[in-house]
Design an enzyme around this catalytic site. Structure first.
Site, PDB file in Angstrom:
ATOM      1  N   THR A  18       5.009  -4.356  -4.514  1.00 41.71           N
ATOM      2  CA  THR A  18       4.952  -4.899  -5.873  1.00 41.71           C
ATOM      3  C   THR A  18       3.955  -6.066  -6.028  1.00 41.71           C
ATOM      4  OG1 THR A  18       6.867  -6.282  -5.365  1.00 41.71           O
ATOM      5  CG2 THR A  18       7.323  -4.211  -6.467  1.00 41.71           C
ATOM      6  N   TYR A  28      -2.126  -0.711  -8.056  1.00 45.37           N
ATOM      7  CA  TYR A  28      -0.666  -0.620  -8.085  1.00 45.37           C
ATOM      8  C   TYR A  28      -0.224   0.468  -9.063  1.00 45.37           C
ATOM      9  CZ  TYR A  28       4.093  -1.879  -9.542  1.00 45.37           C
ATOM     10  OH  TYR A  28       5.422  -1.833  -9.885  1.00 45.37           O
ATOM     11  N   GLY A  53      15.388  -6.625  -2.745  1.00 50.18           N
ATOM     12  CA  GLY A  53      14.560  -6.948  -3.903  1.00 50.18           C
ATOM     13  C   GLY A  53      15.426  -7.205  -5.138  1.00 50.18           C
TER      14      GLY A  53
HETATM   15  N1  LIG Z   1       8.835  -6.316 -10.719  1.00 51.17           N
HETATM   16  C1  LIG Z   1       8.444  -5.760 -11.857  1.00 51.17           C
HETATM   17  O1  LIG Z   1       8.097  -6.444 -12.822  1.00 51.17           O
HETATM   18  C2  LIG Z   1       8.440  -4.253 -11.997  1.00 51.17           C
HETATM   19  C3  LIG Z   1       8.041  -3.681 -13.219  1.00 51.17           C
HETATM   20  C4  LIG Z   1       8.078  -2.280 -13.339  1.00 51.17           C
HETATM   21  C5  LIG Z   1       8.474  -1.497 -12.275  1.00 51.17           C
HETATM   22  N2  LIG Z   1       8.827  -2.085 -11.099  1.00 51.17           N
HETATM   23  C6  LIG Z   1       9.257  -1.219  -9.976  1.00 51.17           C
HETATM   24  O2  LIG Z   1      10.654  -1.409  -9.835  1.00 51.17           O
HETATM   25  C7  LIG Z   1      11.032  -1.331  -8.457  1.00 51.17           C
HETATM   26  C8  LIG Z   1      11.866  -2.558  -8.104  1.00 51.17           C
HETATM   27  O3  LIG Z   1      11.089  -3.739  -8.360  1.00 51.17           O
HETATM   28  P1  LIG Z   1      11.568  -5.148  -7.790  1.00 51.17           P
HETATM   29  O4  LIG Z   1      10.905  -6.193  -8.628  1.00 51.17           O
HETATM   30  O5  LIG Z   1      13.048  -5.132  -7.608  1.00 51.17           O
HETATM   31  O6  LIG Z   1      10.836  -5.124  -6.355  1.00 51.17           O
HETATM   32  P2  LIG Z   1      10.910  -6.224  -5.216  1.00 51.17           P
HETATM   33  O7  LIG Z   1      11.786  -7.354  -5.618  1.00 51.17           O
HETATM   34  O8  LIG Z   1       9.488  -6.501  -4.811  1.00 51.17           O
HETATM   35  O9  LIG Z   1      11.656  -5.433  -4.035  1.00 51.17           O
HETATM   36  C9  LIG Z   1      11.066  -4.360  -3.383  1.00 51.17           C
HETATM   37  C10 LIG Z   1      11.676  -4.245  -2.001  1.00 51.17           C
HETATM   38  O10 LIG Z   1      11.068  -3.143  -1.323  1.00 51.17           O
HETATM   39  C11 LIG Z   1      10.845  -3.536   0.021  1.00 51.17           C
HETATM   40  N3  LIG Z   1       9.806  -2.780   0.700  1.00 51.17           N
HETATM   41  C12 LIG Z   1       8.463  -2.991   0.670  1.00 51.17           C
HETATM   42  N4  LIG Z   1       7.838  -2.158   1.528  1.00 51.17           N
HETATM   43  C13 LIG Z   1       8.784  -1.392   2.104  1.00 51.17           C
HETATM   44  C14 LIG Z   1       8.754  -0.362   3.083  1.00 51.17           C
HETATM   45  N5  LIG Z   1       7.605   0.043   3.663  1.00 51.17           N
HETATM   46  N6  LIG Z   1       9.920   0.200   3.464  1.00 51.17           N
HETATM   47  C15 LIG Z   1      11.089  -0.208   2.917  1.00 51.17           C
HETATM   48  N7  LIG Z   1      11.188  -1.180   2.007  1.00 51.17           N
HETATM   49  C16 LIG Z   1      10.049  -1.778   1.593  1.00 51.17           C
HETATM   50  C17 LIG Z   1      10.422  -4.993  -0.131  1.00 51.17           C
HETATM   51  O11 LIG Z   1      10.482  -5.669   1.119  1.00 51.17           O
HETATM   52  P3  LIG Z   1       9.440  -6.905   1.359  1.00 51.17           P
HETATM   53  O12 LIG Z   1       9.732  -7.929   0.327  1.00 51.17           O
HETATM   54  O13 LIG Z   1       9.763  -7.315   2.756  1.00 51.17           O
HETATM   55  O14 LIG Z   1       8.065  -6.327   1.201  1.00 51.17           O
HETATM   56  C18 LIG Z   1      11.439  -5.503  -1.138  1.00 51.17           C
HETATM   57  O15 LIG Z   1      12.640  -5.931  -0.537  1.00 51.17           O
HETATM   58  C19 LIG Z   1       9.724  -1.175  -7.663  1.00 51.17           C
HETATM   59  O16 LIG Z   1       9.559   0.180  -7.338  1.00 51.17           O
HETATM   60  C20 LIG Z   1       8.640  -1.597  -8.636  1.00 51.17           C
HETATM   61  O17 LIG Z   1       7.425  -0.898  -8.398  1.00 51.17           O
HETATM   62  C21 LIG Z   1       8.834  -3.442 -10.944  1.00 51.17           C
END
Ligand SMILES: NC(=O)c1ccc[n+]([C@@H]2O[C@H](COP(=O)([O-])OP(=O)(O)OC[C@H]3O[C@@H](n4cnc5c(N)ncnc54)[C@H](OP(=O)(O)O)[C@@H]3O)[C@@H](O)[C@H]2O)c1
Length: 287
Positions: free
Chosen positions: A61, A127, A9
């Site tokens: 996400t 979420y 991610g």
């Molecule tokens: N994006 C935002 O704007 C935002 C804002 C605030 C907080 N956050 C938090 O910050 C963190 C990082 O965000 P990000 O944008 O880097 O997320 P991301 O790009 O969506 O990456 C999340 C990763 O987790 C993997 N994942 C999903 N289900 C899983 C499972 N059951 N077991 C193991 N891995 C799994 C996903 O794989 P798949 O792609 O194959 O599902 C993906 O590679 C997350 O916890 C998110 O909730 C994000």
């Protein structure tokens, strides 16, 4: 060795790069290595590996999808709540530090001004609820924890709002973008650096961490198109006009008081971060 979940991610990818830069041994994993919804697998994997710390960036996400489809809602809670809890149990058994990445969506956005870590959470979306329950699982099981709430992430390894605006901007003459949700866009390279600083300390607790300054989604879209020299116009619309299945907080501004009192440096301004991100994206394409 530091274990990083969600390496495929946006944030997990940059955390592993930052640890590597600092000469810290790490192992980045994603769903193909370990499905976080399987309790036995999670606990056995971490117990066998014996990391010195877990930085948990994996998560469900897909905010809108979680809202509308029953199976997806369950998946969202299984990953963001239960998966987080299983990691916390393993960290407790090993007596190691854990970092959990949380979100501005734990707040309802009705406050005027910035959210402090002491403000009540009241998520509006499935979420947001799942991430809040993830936070509660950490608080229930661990003393050596860092909960880092961040917002509006963009990074080189994944898809995000900025990429969507660039793609739409090339196709369309006008894009409707919401003007009445305020928050702080955050570059995962900057956030990764801060998380690595925080985790080296024993200053456990909850932190808000975003790039400095704030804007609306429409402001962010305008800035991106301006930097990329794309002539498409942004038409600012209200959240009510934007048909979405998810209710998002109107005010997502997070106070950085806890970072400052911990002696950590604040992140650069969001506009500077967007410029660096777009430059890195272009440089990546050239290679
Ligand atoms: N994006 C935002 O704007 C935002 C804002 C605030 C907080 N956050 C938090 O910050 C963190 C990082 O965000 P990000 O944008 O880097 O997320 P991301 O790009 O969506 O990456 C999340 C990763 O987790 C993997 N994942 C999903 N289900 C899983 C499972 N059951 N077991 C193991 N891995 C799994 C996903 O794989 P798949 O792609 O194959 O599902 C993906 O590679 C997350 O916890 C998110 O909730 C994000």
């Amino acid at each position: 060795m530091v274990l990083v979940t969600g390496v495929n991610g946006q944030l997990g990818y940059d955390i592993v790069k930052e640890l590597d830069k600092r000469g810290i041994d790490s192992k980045g994993i994603d769903i193909q290595d370990l499905d976080l919804t399987n309790k036995t697998d999670v606990i056995n994997f971490i117990t066998d590996l014996k990391p010195t710390c877990v930085i948990h960036c994996a998560g469900y996400t897909q905010v809108d999808k979680a809202e509308i489809e029953d199976g997806e809602t369950k998946k969202c809670f299984d990953i963001n709540y239960r998966g987080t809890e299983y990691i916390a149990i393993a960290c407790k058994d090993l007596d190691i530090k854990m970092v959990y990445i949380s979100t501005d969506y734990v707040f309802d956005g009705t406050k005027t001004g910035e959210y402090e870590i002491s403000d009540n959470v009241n998520p509006l979306s499935k979420y947001g609820m799942s991430k809040m329950q993830g936070e509660r699982a950490i608080l229930e099981h661990l003393n050596k924890y860092f909960i880092i709430r961040t917002s509006w992430l963009f990074g080189l390894n994944g898809n995000n709002f900025i990429n969507t605006m660039i793609n739409l901007g090339k196709e369309k003459e006008v894009i409707d973008v919401v003007f009445d949700q305020l928050g702080s866009p955050t570059y995962t390279v900057d956030l990764a650096c801060l998380i690595c600083d925080v985790v080296e300390t024993n200053k456990y607790g909850i932190y808000h961490a975003t790039n400095e300054g704030f804007c609306s989604w429409a402001d962010l879209a305008k800035k991106v198109l301006e930097i990329k020299n794309i002539s498409c116009k942004i038409n600012p619309i209200s959240s009510k006009e934007y048909k979405s299945v998810t209710i998002r907080p109107l005010n997502s501004r997070l106070s950085k008081r806890s970072l400052e009192s911990g002696g950590f440096s604040l992140l650069p301004n969001w506009e500077d971060a967007v410029k660096r991100y777009l430059l890195s994206k272009d440089q990546r394409k050239e290679v």
